[in-house]
Design a protein around this motif. Structure first.
Motif, PDB file in Angstrom:
ATOM      1  N   VAL A  76       0.838  -1.206   0.000  1.00 26.18           N
ATOM      2  CA  VAL A  76       0.000   0.000   0.000  1.00 26.18           C
ATOM      3  C   VAL A  76       0.870   1.253   0.000  1.00 26.18           C
ATOM      4  N   GLY A  77       1.916   1.252   0.808  1.00 25.69           N
ATOM      5  CA  GLY A  77       2.803   2.409   0.862  1.00 25.69           C
ATOM      6  C   GLY A  77       3.481   2.674  -0.470  1.00 25.69           C
ATOM      7  N   VAL A  78       3.958   1.628  -1.119  1.00 26.31           N
ATOM      8  CA  VAL A  78       4.632   1.797  -2.406  1.00 26.31           C
ATOM      9  C   VAL A  78       3.647   2.289  -3.469  1.00 26.31           C
ATOM     10  N   VAL A  79       2.440   1.745  -3.478  1.00 26.94           N
ATOM     11  CA  VAL A  79       1.438   2.194  -4.450  1.00 26.94           C
ATOM     12  C   VAL A  79       1.115   3.677  -4.248  1.00 26.94           C
ATOM     13  N   ILE A  80       0.965   4.090  -2.998  1.00 32.11           N
ATOM     14  CA  ILE A  80       0.676   5.498  -2.704  1.00 32.11           C
ATOM     15  C   ILE A  80       1.807   6.397  -3.211  1.00 32.11           C
ATOM     16  N   VAL A  81       3.052   5.987  -2.964  1.00 35.25           N
ATOM     17  CA  VAL A  81       4.191   6.789  -3.422  1.00 35.25           C
ATOM     18  C   VAL A  81       4.208   6.873  -4.943  1.00 35.25           C
ATOM     19  N   ILE A  82       3.959   5.769  -5.626  1.00 33.27           N
ATOM     20  CA  ILE A  82       3.965   5.773  -7.098  1.00 33.27           C
ATOM     21  C   ILE A  82       2.866   6.672  -7.637  1.00 33.27           C
ATOM     22  N   LEU A  83       1.657   6.549  -7.072  1.00 29.05           N
ATOM     23  CA  LEU A  83       0.530   7.372  -7.547  1.00 29.05           C
ATOM     24  C   LEU A  83       0.765   8.852  -7.263  1.00 29.05           C
ATOM     25  N   ALA A  84       1.486   9.140  -6.184  1.00 34.51           N
ATOM     26  CA  ALA A  84       1.766  10.538  -5.831  1.00 34.51           C
ATOM     27  C   ALA A  84       2.961  11.101  -6.591  1.00 34.51           C
ATOM     28  N   GLY A  85       3.595  10.281  -7.394  1.00 40.36           N
ATOM     29  CA  GLY A  85       4.740  10.756  -8.171  1.00 40.36           C
ATOM     30  C   GLY A  85       6.024  10.847  -7.385  1.00 40.36           C
ATOM     31  N   GLY A  86       6.122  10.119  -6.280  1.00 39.79           N
ATOM     32  CA  GLY A  86       7.323  10.167  -5.458  1.00 39.79           C
ATOM     33  C   GLY A  86       8.509   9.506  -6.136  1.00 39.79           C
ATOM     34  N   GLY A  87       9.694   9.794  -5.606  1.00 33.29           N
ATOM     35  CA  GLY A  87      10.913   9.246  -6.177  1.00 33.29           C
ATOM     36  C   GLY A  87      11.411   8.030  -5.419  1.00 33.29           C
ATOM     37  N   ILE A  88      12.654   7.644  -5.705  1.00 30.13           N
ATOM     38  CA  ILE A  88      13.240   6.466  -5.093  1.00 30.13           C
ATOM     39  C   ILE A  88      13.374   6.627  -3.580  1.00 30.13           C
ATOM     40  N   SER A  89      13.709   7.808  -3.109  1.00 29.45           N
ATOM     41  CA  SER A  89      13.840   8.024  -1.667  1.00 29.45           C
ATOM     42  C   SER A  89      12.529   7.746  -0.937  1.00 29.45           C
ATOM     43  N   LEU A 138      10.143   5.858  -1.997  1.00 30.24           N
ATOM     44  CA  LEU A 138       9.892   4.419  -2.077  1.00 30.24           C
ATOM     45  C   LEU A 138      10.661   3.655  -1.002  1.00 30.24           C
ATOM     46  N   MET A 139      11.862   4.113  -0.700  1.00 33.71           N
ATOM     47  CA  MET A 139      12.655   3.461   0.349  1.00 33.71           C
ATOM     48  C   MET A 139      11.942   3.545   1.694  1.00 33.71           C
ATOM     49  N   TRP A 140      11.419   4.711   2.024  1.00 35.79           N
ATOM     50  CA  TRP A 140      10.710   4.847   3.289  1.00 35.79           C
ATOM     51  C   TRP A 140       9.434   4.001   3.295  1.00 35.79           C
ATOM     52  N   ALA A 141       8.763   3.918   2.151  1.00 32.65           N
ATOM     53  CA  ALA A 141       7.560   3.086   2.075  1.00 32.65           C
ATOM     54  C   ALA A 141       7.886   1.620   2.325  1.00 32.65           C
ATOM     55  N   VAL A 142       9.071   1.186   1.940  1.00 28.84           N
ATOM     56  CA  VAL A 142       9.482  -0.201   2.129  1.00 28.84           C
ATOM     57  C   VAL A 142       9.796  -0.495   3.600  1.00 28.84           C
ATOM     58  N   VAL A 143      10.435   0.443   4.315  1.00 26.44           N
ATOM     59  CA  VAL A 143      10.902   0.136   5.668  1.00 26.44           C
ATOM     60  C   VAL A 143       9.890   0.458   6.764  1.00 26.44           C
TER      61      VAL A 143
END
Length: 453
Positions: free
Chosen positions: A176-189, A191-196
């Motif tokens: 869910v966190g990764v999907v939210i970051v992708i939909l919001a246009g977030g970058g790799i950084s 995505l890293m926080w969404a993973v941990v």
């Protein structure tokens, strides 16, 4: 959320009851593993599909590094599982600051300090993201220590539904966190926080529901010195586990200087794609198998043989199917990641060998052979690294190393686990109600992931 411990099966009642107990505990864990595995697949696939190869490479290195450290720490969970037993009803509640909780807090702090000290190296591995990778890995791995100790206690108490919920929540939150970051246009950084972030969030949420079933209701069968020594040995094995699983793509890359990036990238993607289904399932059952082998010593070796044959059969069938299906799927969805059929079949078949090693390890640990448990994993890892240096084509080196290393590890484990280990005189006998038990057990109830203990 009330959860009831699954009673340990009676070893004298025969295979029927043992099989029923095995299935009753494995079902929620396997179901949760499917959820978590699917979530992990979707995370890596979505990131790869929405990012250019250069960005994905940085994310892949972060992911591999994070889970390499986590794999290295997984020995914590194995030893806590092995040593945790239900506290007798007439013994009263455990201390406010139990051994397992204190141990988790100490190791979590040490882990964070070590990772932060390695920040320059991590930054060099993942350029362009500043200190974010180091900070994210420090938070994720330190939080995982708490997760591992809590999960080990749940396994030791046979709280299978709670374990399944823990595995599922972690995977779903990450997706869910990764999907939210992708939909919001977030970058790799981002995505890293969404993973941990699921690592600290999961125990914080679950502790509010589980603390009445866990707090003061478990004890460890060793004291602090022996616990430290046992965990030190299982951690050595866990480092080897991380090398063979999470860290293998890094090893393959490091030993393949001069190999075109596209070819190497396709192989690394293939390793992640086709080895995971079998390896992740068996790996997720490590603590469950430790409990079953420990509580059913009379049938443990026979159960291991049956599981090993089942894994080998499943891997052989999947290898044949994958040889025809996976190349076509890759060509249709990700043509840049083309792999030939025999390479795919080799990857799937060797995942079966690694899966058997993931079963022989818990058998050896449950029978008190900590040294042999470590030796099997270390020999497997060293052999794998050595074969990666053989002057062959990269595909041949890869399949050879993934097959031979785990086979040697299984041999070491099976020879050592034919008989249980001797009682070590260094095991400590403590004062108090638990010392009256035959095992001279010491108190070790898990402290609160939510900060209560």
């Amino acid at each position: 959320m009330p959860v009831t411990p699954d009673p340990a099966p009676d070893a004298t009642s025969g295979g029927g009851r043992l099989r029923r107990a095995l299935l009753s505990g494995a079902t929620p864990i396997l179901a949760a593993t499917v959820v978590a595995g699917a979530s992990g697949y979707l995370v890596t696939t979505l990131v790869g599909a929405t990012r250019p190869p250069a960005e994905y490479a940085g994310f892949a290195v972060f992911w591999s590094t994070l889970y390499l450290v986590i794999a290295a720490l997984s020995g914590l969970q194995q030893e806590i599982t092995r040593g945790t037993h239900p506290r007798p009803a007439d013994a009263g509640l455990g201390p406010r600051f139990p051994l397992a909780g204190r141990f988790a807090a100490s190791v979590a702090a040490i882990t964070a300090v070590v990772v932060l000290a390695a920040a320059p190296f991590i930054t060099a591995l993942i350029p362009g993201e500043g200190v974010t990778p180091a900070l994210a890995i420090a938070l994720g791995t330190a939080s995982y220590v708490v997760v591992a100790v809590l999960a080990g206690t749940l396994y030791g108490l046979s709280l299978w539904p709670a374990i399944g919920l823990m595995i599922s929540i972690d995977g779903v939150l990450r997706l869910v966190g990764v999907v939210i970051v992708i939909l919001a246009g977030g970058g790799i950084s981002e995505l890293m926080w969404a993973v941990v972030l699921p690592f600290p969030i999961t125990p914080l949420v679950l502790w509010w529901f589980l603390r009445r079933q866990v707090r003061g209701r478990s004890q460890l069968d060793v004291g602090p010195r022996r616990l430290t020594w046992n965990i030190a040995r299982t951690l050595a094995a866990s480092v080897s586990t991380g090398i063979l699983i999470s860290g293998y793509p890094l090893l393959l890359s490091a030993t393949s200087v001069g190999v075109p990036a596209a070819r190497l990238g396709a192989l690394v993607f293939g390793i992640s794609l086709v080895r995971a289904p079998l390896v992740i399932v068996v790996l997720s059952l490590q603590s469950f198998l430790v409990v079953r082998f420990r509580d059913n010593a009379a049938h443990a070796y026979r159960l291991f043989v049956r599981l090993a044959l089942l894994i080998a059969l499943v891997a052989a069938v999947l290898a044949v199917i994958a040889a025809f299906v996976v190349p076509a799927v890759l060509d249709a969805l990700w043509p840049a990641y083309h792999l030939d059929g025999w390479t795919v079949a080799g990857l799937v078949a060797t995942s079966g060998v690694l899966g058997i090693l993931c079963v022989s390890g818990p058998l050896t640990l449950a029978r008190g052979r900590h040294g042999a448990y470590t030796a099997g994993w270390v020999v497997a890892a060293v052999t794998t690294i050595g074969l990666l240096l053989v002057p062959l084509a990269i595909e041949e080196r890869m399949v050879l190393s993934l097959a031979v290393g785990p086979i040697i590890g299984v041999i070491v484990h099976t020879i050592a686990s034919r008989h249980p280990g001797p009682i070590d005189p260094r095991d400590e006998v403590l004062d108090g109600p638990a010392a009256t038990d035959a095992a001279a057990q010491s108190t070790g109830e898990v402290g609160g992931a939510g900060g209560e203990a």
